[in-house]
Scaffold this motif. Structure first.
Motif, mmCIF file in Angstrom:
data_model
loop_
_atom_site.group_PDB
_atom_site.id
_atom_site.type_symbol
_atom_site.label_atom_id
_atom_site.label_comp_id
_atom_site.label_asym_id
_atom_site.label_seq_id
_atom_site.Cartn_x
_atom_site.Cartn_y
_atom_site.Cartn_z
ATOM 1 N N UNK A 166 -37.262 95.930 -3.694
ATOM 2 C CA UNK A 166 -35.967 95.663 -4.328
ATOM 3 C C UNK A 166 -35.244 96.822 -5.004
ATOM 4 N N UNK A 167 -34.338 96.766 -5.467
ATOM 5 C CA UNK A 167 -33.444 97.773 -6.268
ATOM 6 C C UNK A 167 -34.402 97.930 -7.543
ATOM 7 N N UNK A 168 -34.424 99.238 -7.925
ATOM 8 C CA UNK A 168 -35.003 99.745 -9.112
ATOM 9 C C UNK A 168 -36.489 99.219 -9.254
ATOM 10 N N UNK A 169 -37.163 99.489 -7.888
ATOM 11 C CA UNK A 169 -38.432 99.174 -7.888
ATOM 12 C C UNK A 169 -39.397 99.853 -8.906
ATOM 13 N N UNK A 170 -39.124 100.874 -9.216
ATOM 14 C CA UNK A 170 -39.970 101.860 -9.956
ATOM 15 C C UNK A 170 -39.689 101.691 -11.587
ATOM 16 N N UNK A 171 -38.539 101.147 -11.939
ATOM 17 C CA UNK A 171 -38.359 101.251 -13.520
ATOM 18 C C UNK A 171 -37.169 100.447 -13.691
ATOM 19 N N UNK A 172 -37.201 99.504 -14.524
ATOM 20 C CA UNK A 172 -35.886 98.597 -15.255
ATOM 21 C C UNK A 172 -36.264 98.684 -16.492
ATOM 22 N N UNK A 173 -35.279 99.293 -17.423
ATOM 23 C CA UNK A 173 -35.095 99.403 -18.624
ATOM 24 C C UNK A 173 -33.842 99.459 -19.046
ATOM 25 N N UNK A 174 -33.212 98.658 -19.739
ATOM 26 C CA UNK A 174 -31.990 98.777 -20.314
ATOM 27 C C UNK A 174 -31.824 99.671 -21.646
ATOM 28 N N UNK A 175 -33.015 99.934 -22.066
ATOM 29 C CA UNK A 175 -32.905 101.044 -23.167
ATOM 30 C C UNK A 175 -32.786 102.442 -22.533
ATOM 31 N N UNK A 176 -31.684 102.906 -22.590
ATOM 32 C CA UNK A 176 -31.405 104.212 -21.665
ATOM 33 C C UNK A 176 -32.091 105.411 -22.413
ATOM 34 N N UNK A 177 -32.356 105.615 -23.626
ATOM 35 C CA UNK A 177 -32.965 106.327 -24.337
ATOM 36 C C UNK A 177 -34.385 106.484 -23.922
ATOM 37 N N UNK A 178 -35.195 105.392 -23.859
ATOM 38 C CA UNK A 178 -36.640 105.286 -23.374
ATOM 39 C C UNK A 178 -36.670 105.410 -21.991
ATOM 40 N N UNK A 179 -35.893 104.810 -21.235
ATOM 41 C CA UNK A 179 -36.043 104.644 -20.040
ATOM 42 C C UNK A 179 -35.801 106.225 -19.348
ATOM 43 N N UNK A 180 -34.558 106.618 -19.876
ATOM 44 C CA UNK A 180 -34.247 108.181 -19.400
ATOM 45 C C UNK A 180 -35.115 109.045 -19.481
ATOM 46 N N UNK A 181 -36.079 108.944 -20.314
ATOM 47 C CA UNK A 181 -37.419 109.967 -20.359
ATOM 48 C C UNK A 181 -38.272 109.876 -19.269
ATOM 49 N N UNK A 182 -38.271 108.800 -18.494
ATOM 50 C CA UNK A 182 -38.983 108.649 -17.547
ATOM 51 C C UNK A 182 -38.506 108.922 -16.008
ATOM 52 N N UNK A 183 -37.288 109.064 -15.980
ATOM 53 C CA UNK A 183 -36.357 109.433 -15.004
ATOM 54 C C UNK A 183 -36.301 110.805 -14.738
ATOM 55 N N UNK A 227 -39.394 93.174 -18.885
ATOM 56 C CA UNK A 227 -39.901 93.496 -20.200
ATOM 57 C C UNK A 227 -38.840 94.169 -21.151
ATOM 58 N N UNK A 228 -37.675 94.594 -20.329
ATOM 59 C CA UNK A 228 -36.430 94.928 -21.366
ATOM 60 C C UNK A 228 -35.613 93.924 -21.751
ATOM 61 N N UNK A 229 -35.998 92.596 -21.391
ATOM 62 C CA UNK A 229 -35.136 91.420 -21.724
ATOM 63 C C UNK A 229 -34.313 90.767 -20.681
ATOM 64 N N UNK A 230 -34.031 91.531 -19.535
ATOM 65 C CA UNK A 230 -33.188 90.972 -18.859
ATOM 66 C C UNK A 230 -33.712 89.990 -17.844
ATOM 67 N N UNK A 231 -32.680 89.180 -17.296
ATOM 68 C CA UNK A 231 -33.536 88.057 -16.278
ATOM 69 C C UNK A 231 -32.646 88.314 -15.054
ATOM 70 N N UNK A 232 -33.595 88.288 -13.951
ATOM 71 C CA UNK A 232 -32.769 88.582 -12.494
ATOM 72 C C UNK A 232 -33.216 87.185 -11.799
ATOM 73 N N UNK A 233 -32.258 87.184 -10.819
ATOM 74 C CA UNK A 233 -32.129 85.870 -9.918
ATOM 75 C C UNK A 233 -33.357 85.494 -8.799
#
Length: 274
Positions: free
Chosen positions: A39-56, A213-219
């Motif tokens: 899928x899209x974003x197979x390696x990381x899904x995190x809507x917390x951009x500060x936390x997720x951005x450190x891993x990009x 984990x970041x709280x979003x729900x996908x279809x």
């Protein structure tokens, strides 16, 4: 030919996501697939951009990409990574898909053209452009399953992209996604079937699913659709691998009956009638 699709619930830890992807490569090869789609974003899904951005990180430093390339080479299996979050040379982020061959080499890259900036009736508000930079190229790659047209998620709503891809020889459209539940309920199946029908091509859409984990729900509902618009695989909402056998003679059959690609004409300017 057997295709494998991974439907997953990616989280905020790239190492765990990489382990899921590597296991999928091994299982897909064991089960006789010719190519695996993720899928899209197979390696990381995190809507917390500060936390997720450190891993990009940059492509050459991305641990998920490295793990999948190594697994593809070890298993001698082609893999389409739907997308990963990648840090570009200018420091901005790209939502980038990869075609990996059976030796682990990157055969194609595609950066998502259309960014998801929407306000939904449920109150959900998404601004992908606040973190990501749109791509500037359309891409068709030669793979064991044919000429693969690359796209990502929100691209699905822009029919002109798929006209360009099929016009350039694509016979299979990859549409990896992390669709929201409300937009998925309303539009996912009908749009995927439309893209297959108007292109006379197979559509392969590996999707994210469930509560992340970041709280979003996908279809969920990873789909494979044939060129006539028939749904060959619908994975529902359960994570895991799905398989489908496809006969590529179907493309010539459908395009012979309704030759939409041959019949396309340049669209004239719109006349503004009084």
């Amino acid at each position: 030919m057997k295709l494998a699709l991974l439907q997953m619930t990616s989280g905020i830890d790239p190492a765990r996501n990489a382990a899921t992807l590597v296991d999928a490569v091994r299982s897909a090869k064991r089960d006789g697939a010719s190519m695996l789609f993720t899928p899209e974003m197979s390696g990381l899904i995190d809507r917390d951009r500060e936390r997720g951005g450190r891993l990009i990180v940059a492509e050459e430093a991305d641990p998920v990409l490295a793990a999948v390339r190594a697994a593809a080479a070890a298993e001698q299996l082609w893999v389409h990574i739907g997308s990963l979050a990648i840090r570009r040379e200018d420091g901005k982020f790209a939502n980038r898909g990869f075609v990996i061959d059976h030796r682990g080499a990157i055969r194609a890259r595609y950066d998502k053209l259309h960014l998801f900036d929407v306000d939904l009736p449920t109150g959900e508000r998404w601004r992908e452009s606040a973190a990501y930079t749109a791509g500037e190229r359309t891409v068709v790659a030669t793979t064991p399953v044919g000429r693969l047209g690359l796209s990502i998620c929100y691209d699905l709503r822009f029919a002109g992209l798929y006209a360009a891809l099929s016009g350039a020889g694509a016979t299979v459209m990859a549409i990896p996604a992390a669709f929201t539940r409300p937009t998925g309920d309303a539009h996912w199946h009908v749009l995927l079937r439309a893209r297959a029908i108007e292109s006379g091509a197979f559509v392969v859409a590996a999707a994210q699913t469930g509560v992340h984990e970041d709280g979003r729900t996908t279809y969920g509902h990873s789909l494979v659709v044939d060129p006539w618009g028939d749904v060959l695989l619908d994975m529902g909402e359960t994570p895991g691998l799905g398989y489908v056998d496809v006969g590529f003679a179907r493309i010539a059959d459908v395009r012979g009956r309704i030759p939409v690609i041959d019949h396309r004409r340049p669209i004239p300017p719109v006349e503004q009638a009084p």
